[in-house]
Design an enzyme around this catalytic site. Structure first.
Site, mmCIF file in Angstrom:
data_model
loop_
_atom_site.group_PDB
_atom_site.id
_atom_site.type_symbol
_atom_site.label_atom_id
_atom_site.label_comp_id
_atom_site.label_asym_id
_atom_site.label_seq_id
_atom_site.Cartn_x
_atom_site.Cartn_y
_atom_site.Cartn_z
ATOM 1 N N VAL A 174 -5.229 -10.926 8.445
ATOM 2 C CA VAL A 174 -6.167 -12.060 8.428
ATOM 3 C C VAL A 174 -5.386 -13.365 8.257
ATOM 4 O O VAL A 174 -4.286 -13.377 7.717
ATOM 5 C CB VAL A 174 -7.210 -11.940 7.277
ATOM 6 C CG1 VAL A 174 -8.210 -10.849 7.543
ATOM 7 C CG2 VAL A 174 -6.534 -11.751 5.924
ATOM 8 N N ALA A 183 -13.336 -10.644 8.091
ATOM 9 C CA ALA A 183 -13.320 -9.255 7.618
ATOM 10 C C ALA A 183 -13.161 -9.275 6.114
ATOM 11 O O ALA A 183 -12.633 -10.226 5.539
ATOM 12 C CB ALA A 183 -12.161 -8.502 8.254
ATOM 13 N N HIS A 193 -6.629 2.073 3.111
ATOM 14 C CA HIS A 193 -7.763 1.151 3.060
ATOM 15 C C HIS A 193 -8.701 1.482 4.221
ATOM 16 O O HIS A 193 -8.357 2.311 5.075
ATOM 17 C CB HIS A 193 -7.300 -0.324 3.119
ATOM 18 C CG HIS A 193 -6.320 -0.646 4.208
ATOM 19 N ND1 HIS A 193 -5.811 -1.902 4.399
ATOM 20 C CD2 HIS A 193 -5.762 0.111 5.179
ATOM 21 C CE1 HIS A 193 -4.979 -1.908 5.427
ATOM 22 N NE2 HIS A 193 -4.934 -0.693 5.903
ATOM 23 N N TRP A 239 0.841 -1.195 0.000
ATOM 24 C CA TRP A 239 0.000 0.000 0.000
ATOM 25 C C TRP A 239 0.883 1.254 0.000
ATOM 26 O O TRP A 239 1.246 1.768 1.056
ATOM 27 C CB TRP A 239 -0.909 0.006 1.236
ATOM 28 C CG TRP A 239 -1.880 -1.122 1.214
ATOM 29 C CD1 TRP A 239 -2.998 -1.217 0.451
ATOM 30 C CD2 TRP A 239 -1.836 -2.330 1.990
ATOM 31 N NE1 TRP A 239 -3.645 -2.406 0.691
ATOM 32 C CE2 TRP A 239 -2.955 -3.103 1.635
ATOM 33 C CE3 TRP A 239 -0.967 -2.837 2.965
ATOM 34 C CZ2 TRP A 239 -3.229 -4.338 2.194
ATOM 35 C CZ3 TRP A 239 -1.239 -4.063 3.524
ATOM 36 C CH2 TRP A 239 -2.361 -4.807 3.135
HETATM 37 C C1 FA5 Z 1 -7.109 -4.117 1.013
HETATM 38 O O1 FA5 Z 1 -7.188 -2.893 0.895
HETATM 39 C C2 FA5 Z 1 -7.464 -4.816 2.324
HETATM 40 N N1 FA5 Z 1 -7.641 -3.811 3.350
HETATM 41 C C3 FA5 Z 1 -8.715 -5.631 2.100
HETATM 42 C C4 FA5 Z 1 -9.030 -6.545 3.215
HETATM 43 C C5 FA5 Z 1 -9.895 -6.154 4.215
HETATM 44 C C6 FA5 Z 1 -8.456 -7.817 3.262
HETATM 45 C C7 FA5 Z 1 -10.194 -7.023 5.264
HETATM 46 C C8 FA5 Z 1 -8.744 -8.674 4.299
HETATM 47 C C9 FA5 Z 1 -9.621 -8.273 5.276
HETATM 48 P P1 FA5 Z 1 -6.535 -4.531 -1.478
HETATM 49 O O2 FA5 Z 1 -5.364 -3.636 -1.538
HETATM 50 O O3 FA5 Z 1 -6.463 -5.780 -2.253
HETATM 51 O O4 FA5 Z 1 -6.827 -4.963 0.008
HETATM 52 O O5 FA5 Z 1 -7.832 -3.695 -1.929
HETATM 53 C C10 FA5 Z 1 -9.143 -4.209 -1.760
HETATM 54 C C11 FA5 Z 1 -9.971 -3.945 -3.023
HETATM 55 O O6 FA5 Z 1 -9.905 -2.552 -3.357
HETATM 56 C C12 FA5 Z 1 -9.448 -4.663 -4.237
HETATM 57 O O7 FA5 Z 1 -9.973 -5.951 -4.308
HETATM 58 C C13 FA5 Z 1 -9.973 -3.811 -5.370
HETATM 59 O O8 FA5 Z 1 -11.341 -4.126 -5.627
HETATM 60 C C14 FA5 Z 1 -9.943 -2.421 -4.782
HETATM 61 N N2 FA5 Z 1 -8.754 -1.666 -5.199
HETATM 62 C C15 FA5 Z 1 -7.469 -1.828 -4.807
HETATM 63 N N3 FA5 Z 1 -6.657 -0.943 -5.377
HETATM 64 C C16 FA5 Z 1 -7.437 -0.163 -6.156
HETATM 65 C C17 FA5 Z 1 -7.196 0.972 -6.999
HETATM 66 N N4 FA5 Z 1 -5.987 1.523 -7.122
HETATM 67 N N5 FA5 Z 1 -8.247 1.521 -7.649
HETATM 68 C C18 FA5 Z 1 -9.495 1.009 -7.497
HETATM 69 N N6 FA5 Z 1 -9.792 -0.041 -6.710
HETATM 70 C C19 FA5 Z 1 -8.794 -0.633 -6.041
#
Ligand code: FA5
Length: 348
Positions: free
Chosen positions: A262, A316, A179, A158
């Site tokens: 998780v 979550a 996030h 991130w």
């Molecule tokens: C997370 O942000 C974790 N906080 C999610 C999580 C929560 C995991 C709770 C476990 C338990 P990630 O970076 O993969 O994970 O982002 C989650 C979702 O946000 C992705 O599946 C995607 O749908 C969306 N996403 C991620 N990056 C972008 C982006 N740059 N632009 C638009 N959507 C995005």
């Protein structure tokens, strides 16, 4: 001069002048002269507090009566002058009162707001509450309490915008949240289990944009913690969510994924609407579009908020909001959402 007499004179002078005003411009000048802040009447009203009590009462009543009279006379005069102006225009033939009025353009909710509300409604129907939290966050909530200590390689997942604020130790502990997961901690800190909550909100990432990535976008976090919550509950809840949102024909897929907060962790993807799973630009030739990350809340995270992981378990998830309408309506570029092009926005 006696104030009562002065008020009488003001009244007759003002009414006489009003009768002589011939147009709206002159009426405005009369209003300023007779009722404006610097008018003799306003000065008398302002000076009431300096008068002896007996006189204050009688003068106050008279002055306020005069003010009310002048104000109502002003309204009457304005109405009659406006009417006269309209009649004059009609006589000249330059005003057609039978023309239909111009339609008032109505605004609407942004597609992201619409979809956030629809998603929250689905989870509310499954017994979740809705909460919101800060976009400017502490390092502690965004990373540390989520099992991502300083220097941990998972921080690279991130890329972050840091706020230019230094604490006494010379550290920069404030950032734009990457996030919505920090809200897991904030909610558990304040609540005892059982917890069932969804958290919509804006998040920020320092990354290049493309058809499916923006540098600021929306997520919805979900958290359920109670005695006996299992991975089966996670899958059941998220399958049901996908069914209610997309209908039964859309396919959903879970695959292993890694998130430090998780264990085990998964990603959930939906089959690509654009190519029916064959592979295209939108789904990077995979046939699937990832919509969320999820997993069972890590025991260390439960410990950090004083929940006993031997008693409580939970799941979550964090879903990317814009990916949902992309799949639903066949939108082929996420950047359309925030480029303020009304030709796009008006379609929703
Ligand atoms: C997370 O942000 C974790 N906080 C999610 C999580 C929560 C995991 C709770 C476990 C338990 P990630 O970076 O993969 O994970 O982002 C989650 C979702 O946000 C992705 O599946 C995607 O749908 C969306 N996403 C991620 N990056 C972008 C982006 N740059 N632009 C638009 N959507 C995005």
């Amino acid at each position: 001069m006696d104030i009562n007499k002065e008020l009488e004179e003001l009244k007759s002078r003002a009414l006489e002048q009003l009768a002589g005003t011939a147009d709206l411009k002159a009426l405005e000048a009369w209003r300023v002269f007779c009722l404006g802040k610097k008018s003799p009447l306003s000065q008398i009203l302002r000076g009431l507090s300096d008068l002896p009590p007996e006189e204050r009462r009688s003068v106050g009543a008279l002055a306020n009566e005069l003010k009310a009279l002048l104000e109502s006379s002003l309204v009457q005069k304005r109405d009659s002058l406006q009417l006269a102006e309209v009649s004059a225009l009609q006589e000249k033939g330059s005003l057609d009162v039978t023309l239909p009025g111009r339609p008032i353009t109505q605004g609407r909710l942004h597609p992201t707001t619409q979809i956030v509300r629809q998603i929250c409604d689905i989870f509310v129907a499954m017994g979740f509450q809705v909460a919101e939290g800060p976009e400017v966050e502490w390092d502690y909530y965004n990373f540390e309490a989520l099992n991502i200590p300083k220097g941990h390689p998972a921080r690279d997942m991130w890329a972050t915008f840091w706020v230019d604020y230094q604490n006494e130790q010379g550290e920069r502990p404030m950032l734009l949240r990457t996030h919505t997961s920090p809200m897991q901690i904030r909610i558990m800190e304040k609540t005892s289990p059982p917890v069932r909550v969804v958290v919509p909100g804006k998040v920020y990432r320092y990354e290049a944009t493309d058809a499916t990535h923006e540098s600021s976008f929306y997520q919805i976090e979900g958290l359920a913690v109670d005695k006996g919550v299992t991975f089966g509950d996670l899958k059941g809840c998220l399958y049901e969510f996908a069914r209610r949102l997309y209908g039964p024909e859309r396919k959903a897929r879970f695959r292993c994924d890694y998130f430090p907060f998780v264990e085990p962790g998964v990603e959930m993807a939906i089959d690509c609407f654009a190519c029916a799973g064959k592979g295209c630009r939108l789904c990077s030739n995979t046939g699937w579009i990832e919509i969320l990350g999820a997993g069972m809340v890590h025991p260390d995270v439960l410990r950090s908020v004083n929940y006993d992981p031997d008693v409580y378990t939970g799941f979550a998830f964090g879903l990317g909001v814009e990916r949902i309408p992309i799949l639903r309506y066949g939108i082929d570029d996420i950047r359309l959402f925030y480029s303020n092009d009304l030709r796009f926005l008006k379609q929703f």
